[in-house]
Enzyme design. Structure first.
Site, PDB file in Angstrom:
ATOM      1  N   GLU A 111      -3.502  13.531  35.962  1.00 22.13           N
ATOM      2  CA  GLU A 111      -4.289  13.056  34.843  1.00 22.13           C
ATOM      3  C   GLU A 111      -3.497  12.512  33.569  1.00 22.13           C
ATOM      4  O   GLU A 111      -3.822  11.478  32.881  1.00 22.13           O
ATOM      5  CB  GLU A 111      -5.448  14.216  34.482  1.00 22.13           C
ATOM      6  CG  GLU A 111      -6.456  14.241  35.471  1.00 22.13           C
ATOM      7  CD  GLU A 111      -7.573  15.251  35.183  1.00 22.13           C
ATOM      8  OE1 GLU A 111      -8.550  14.682  34.560  1.00 22.13           O
ATOM      9  OE2 GLU A 111      -7.311  16.407  35.174  1.00 22.13           O
ATOM     10  N   GLU A 131      -8.226  19.863  42.802  1.00 24.05           N
ATOM     11  CA  GLU A 131      -9.388  20.253  42.233  1.00 24.05           C
ATOM     12  C   GLU A 131     -10.563  20.523  43.247  1.00 24.05           C
ATOM     13  O   GLU A 131     -11.213  21.560  43.338  1.00 24.05           O
ATOM     14  CB  GLU A 131      -9.973  19.198  41.297  1.00 24.05           C
ATOM     15  CG  GLU A 131      -9.158  19.209  39.924  1.00 24.05           C
ATOM     16  CD  GLU A 131      -7.924  18.270  39.923  1.00 24.05           C
ATOM     17  OE1 GLU A 131      -7.570  17.627  41.083  1.00 24.05           O
ATOM     18  OE2 GLU A 131      -7.718  17.790  38.747  1.00 24.05           O
TER      19      GLU A 131
HETATM   20  C1  1HE Z   1       1.248  27.611  39.131  1.00 22.33           C
HETATM   21  C2  1HE Z   1       0.484  26.340  39.162  1.00 22.33           C
HETATM   22  C3  1HE Z   1      -0.497  25.841  38.328  1.00 22.33           C
HETATM   23  C4  1HE Z   1       2.580  26.456  40.342  1.00 22.33           C
HETATM   24  N1  1HE Z   1      -1.008  26.799  37.731  1.00 22.33           N
HETATM   25  N2  1HE Z   1       0.651  28.648  38.420  1.00 22.33           N
HETATM   26  N3  1HE Z   1      -2.940  22.501  40.529  1.00 22.33           N
HETATM   27  C5  1HE Z   1      -2.732  22.847  41.605  1.00 22.33           C
HETATM   28  O1  1HE Z   1      -3.541  23.415  42.461  1.00 22.33           O
HETATM   29  C6  1HE Z   1      -1.493  22.792  42.442  1.00 22.33           C
HETATM   30  C7  1HE Z   1      -0.631  24.175  42.624  1.00 22.33           C
HETATM   31  N4  1HE Z   1       0.585  24.181  42.770  1.00 22.33           N
HETATM   32  C8  1HE Z   1       1.041  23.878  43.963  1.00 22.33           C
HETATM   33  O2  1HE Z   1       0.613  23.438  44.855  1.00 22.33           O
HETATM   34  C9  1HE Z   1       2.587  24.119  44.053  1.00 22.33           C
HETATM   35  O3  1HE Z   1       3.028  25.029  43.028  1.00 22.33           O
HETATM   36  C10 1HE Z   1       3.373  22.584  43.698  1.00 22.33           C
HETATM   37  C11 1HE Z   1       3.263  21.955  45.082  1.00 22.33           C
HETATM   38  C12 1HE Z   1       3.058  22.053  42.619  1.00 22.33           C
HETATM   39  C13 1HE Z   1       4.971  23.346  43.945  1.00 22.33           C
HETATM   40  O4  1HE Z   1       5.444  24.295  45.018  1.00 22.33           O
HETATM   41  P1  1HE Z   1       6.479  25.111  44.871  1.00 22.33           P
HETATM   42  O5  1HE Z   1       6.674  25.917  46.331  1.00 22.33           O
HETATM   43  O6  1HE Z   1       7.783  24.351  44.528  1.00 22.33           O
HETATM   44  O7  1HE Z   1       6.321  26.067  43.785  1.00 22.33           O
HETATM   45  P2  1HE Z   1       5.467  27.387  43.956  1.00 22.33           P
HETATM   46  O8  1HE Z   1       6.272  28.615  44.436  1.00 22.33           O
HETATM   47  O9  1HE Z   1       4.056  27.043  44.472  1.00 22.33           O
HETATM   48  O10 1HE Z   1       5.227  27.740  42.348  1.00 22.33           O
HETATM   49  C14 1HE Z   1       6.092  28.384  41.447  1.00 22.33           C
HETATM   50  C15 1HE Z   1       5.178  29.324  40.506  1.00 22.33           C
HETATM   51  O11 1HE Z   1       4.482  28.508  39.670  1.00 22.33           O
HETATM   52  C16 1HE Z   1       4.195  30.259  41.289  1.00 22.33           C
HETATM   53  O12 1HE Z   1       4.211  31.097  40.532  1.00 22.33           O
HETATM   54  P3  1HE Z   1       5.194  32.790  40.873  1.00 22.33           P
HETATM   55  O13 1HE Z   1       4.826  33.584  39.956  1.00 22.33           O
HETATM   56  O14 1HE Z   1       4.838  33.043  42.212  1.00 22.33           O
HETATM   57  O15 1HE Z   1       6.667  32.162  40.695  1.00 22.33           O
HETATM   58  C17 1HE Z   1       3.168  29.599  41.142  1.00 22.33           C
HETATM   59  O16 1HE Z   1       1.788  30.375  41.271  1.00 22.33           O
HETATM   60  C18 1HE Z   1       3.046  28.830  39.840  1.00 22.33           C
HETATM   61  N5  1HE Z   1       2.326  27.862  39.577  1.00 22.33           N
HETATM   62  N6  1HE Z   1       1.352  25.514  39.867  1.00 22.33           N
HETATM   63  C19 1HE Z   1      -0.607  28.194  37.460  1.00 22.33           C
HETATM   64  N7  1HE Z   1      -1.286  24.731  38.432  1.00 22.33           N
HETATM   65  C20 1HE Z   1      -8.204  19.506  33.074  1.00 22.33           C
HETATM   66  S1  1HE Z   1      -8.673  20.139  34.571  1.00 22.33           S
HETATM   67  C21 1HE Z   1      -7.339  19.888  35.776  1.00 22.33           C
HETATM   68  C22 1HE Z   1      -7.656  20.667  36.834  1.00 22.33           C
HETATM   69  C23 1HE Z   1      -6.318  20.899  37.792  1.00 22.33           C
HETATM   70  O17 1HE Z   1      -5.247  20.482  37.364  1.00 22.33           O
HETATM   71  S2  1HE Z   1      -6.516  21.402  39.159  1.00 22.33           S
HETATM   72  C24 1HE Z   1      -5.163  21.307  39.993  1.00 22.33           C
HETATM   73  C25 1HE Z   1      -4.025  22.750  39.725  1.00 22.33           C
END
Ligand code: 1HE
Length: 258
Positions: A111, A131
Site C-alpha cells: 500500500e 491480509e
Molecule cells: C513482524 C511482521 C509484521 C515480520 N508485524 N511483526 N504482513 C504480513 O502478514 C507479513 C508478515 N511477515 C512475513 O511474512 C515475513 O516476516 C517476511 C516474509 C516479511 C520476512 O520473513 P523473514 O523470514 O525474513 O523474517 P521473520 O523471521 O518472519 O520476521 C522477523 C521478525 O519480524 C519476527 O519477529 P521475532 O520476534 O520472531 O524476531 C516477525 O514476527 C517480525 N515480523 N513481519 C509484526 N508484519 C493498513 S492495513 C495493512 C494490513 C497489512 O499489512 S496485513 C499484512 C501484514
C-alpha cells in the site's frame, strides 16, 4: 532527523526516507506511519523529490501485526483513516516520491509503495497481500490504489489465494516501472529522483496532483482539467525559459535509448 522508525536524510535536493525497523522487517507501526506523515508535512521547501527505502533485506512487511490489538470497529476505522492521511501526503504531498523496492513488499508495504509515483524494484522483490489469509482487509488505501496498478481481478486473486508475484511477474503486472539487478534499487531510485528534481516544480506538481485526479474524471471533465493545467503550466516563466533554451539550441534534445 532520526527516530527509531525512520531515518531522514537530505542529499542535495532529494530527501531519503529509510524505514529502519529491520528486526521487524520494517513492519509499519503507528509510530512509523506518523513519522512518515511528519516527514512529508515538514519537508523543507528546497527539497524537490524523495526516495523511500527500507533497511535490510526487505522493503516492508506491512502492518505491524503486534499492534493489531482489541480495537473496536470505530477505532479500526480511525486507524485506517490515519494511514489514509499519511499516505495521501505521500501521493499528493509536496514532492514526487520514488520507492526503492527489494525483498518483501507485502500488505501495507505494498500500500505504501503504491502511494509512491515511481517504483524501482530489484530482482529480490516479491509482492503479496496476506491480509486475506490473516482475516483482515487492506486499510491503507490499497483497495483504491492497487487496482489502478494491476486491476481488480489480479488484486482479488492475490487476496483470495495468497498469490505471490516475483520481481519479473510484478513488473509485467504493473507494480514497478523499473526492474534492476539485486542490490541496485536504491541507486536507481536516487538517480531518478535527482533527474525528477530538475523538472520545473510546477510540472512535477501538475503530474502529482492532476494526473491521478484526471484519471478519476469523466472524459469531458478530464479534458477540461487538462486544458486548465496546460494553460497554467505554459504560462509559468520557468516554462517559457525552458522552451526558449530549446529553441535557441541550449537544451538537450530527446535521444533514442539504444
Ligand atoms: C513482524 C511482521 C509484521 C515480520 N508485524 N511483526 N504482513 C504480513 O502478514 C507479513 C508478515 N511477515 C512475513 O511474512 C515475513 O516476516 C517476511 C516474509 C516479511 C520476512 O520473513 P523473514 O523470514 O525474513 O523474517 P521473520 O523471521 O518472519 O520476521 C522477523 C521478525 O519480524 C519476527 O519477529 P521475532 O520476534 O520472531 O524476531 C516477525 O514476527 C517480525 N515480523 N513481519 C509484526 N508484519 C493498513 S492495513 C495493512 C494490513 C497489512 O499489512 S496485513 C499484512 C501484514
Amino acid at each position: 532527523m532520526t527516530n527509531t522508525d525512520i531515518q531522514l536524510d537530505y542529499r542535495d535536493d532529494v530527501a531519503i526516507i529509510r524505514l529502519t525497523r529491520e528486526t521487524k522487517r520494517n513492519a509499519l507501526s503507528d509510530g512509523l506511519i506518523l513519522a512518515l506523515r511528519d516527514a512529508f508535512e515538514k519537508m523543507p521547501p528546497a527539497i524537490r523529490a524523495a526516495v523511500i527505502d527500507g533497511e535490510g533485506p526487505h522493503f516492508c512487511a506491512g502492518l505491524d501485526l503486534s499492534e493489531l490489538k482489541e480495537r473496536d470497529a470505530g477505532q479500526g476505522m480511525q486507524h485506517s483513516r490515519m494511514w489514509h492521511a499519511a499516505l495521501e501526503l505521500v501521493q499528493h504531498g509536496p514532492v514526487p516520491v520514488i520507492a526503492a523496492l527489494h525483498g518483501a513488499v507485502v500488505g501495507g508495504g505494498l500500500e505504501l509503495a503504491s502511494a509512491c509515483h515511481i517504483r524501482v524494484a530489484d530482482t529480490t522483490t516479491f509482492y503479496a497481500l496476506p491480509e486475506g489469509s490473516r482475516g483482515i482487509f487492506v486499510g491503507g488505501g490499497g483497495s483504491v490504489r492497487i487496482p489502478k496498478l494491476i486491476g481488480v481481478p489480479r488484486m482479488t486473486d492475490m487476496m483470495m489465494t495468497g498469490r505471490v508475484y516475483n520481481a519479473e511477474e510484478g513488473e509485467r503486472a504493473g507494480f514497478a516501472q523499473y526492474l534492476v539487478p539485486q542490490g541496485s534499487a536504491f541507486d536507481k531510485a536516487f538517480e531518478l529522483a535527482q533527474r525528477v528534481a530538475k523538472n520545473a516544480a510546477l510540472t512535477n506538481y501538475a503530474l502529482m496532483h492532476a494526473l491521478s485526479r484526471i484519471a478519476e474524471q469523466p472524459a469531458d471533465q478530464g479534458y477540461f482539467t487538462e486544458a486548465l493545467i496546460a494553460g497554467i503550466a505554459q504560462s509559468a516563466p520557468e516554462a517559457k525559459e525552458r522552451v526558449r533554451d530549446f529553441l535557441e539550441g541550449r537544451a538537450a534534445k530527446v535521444a533514442a535509448n539504444v
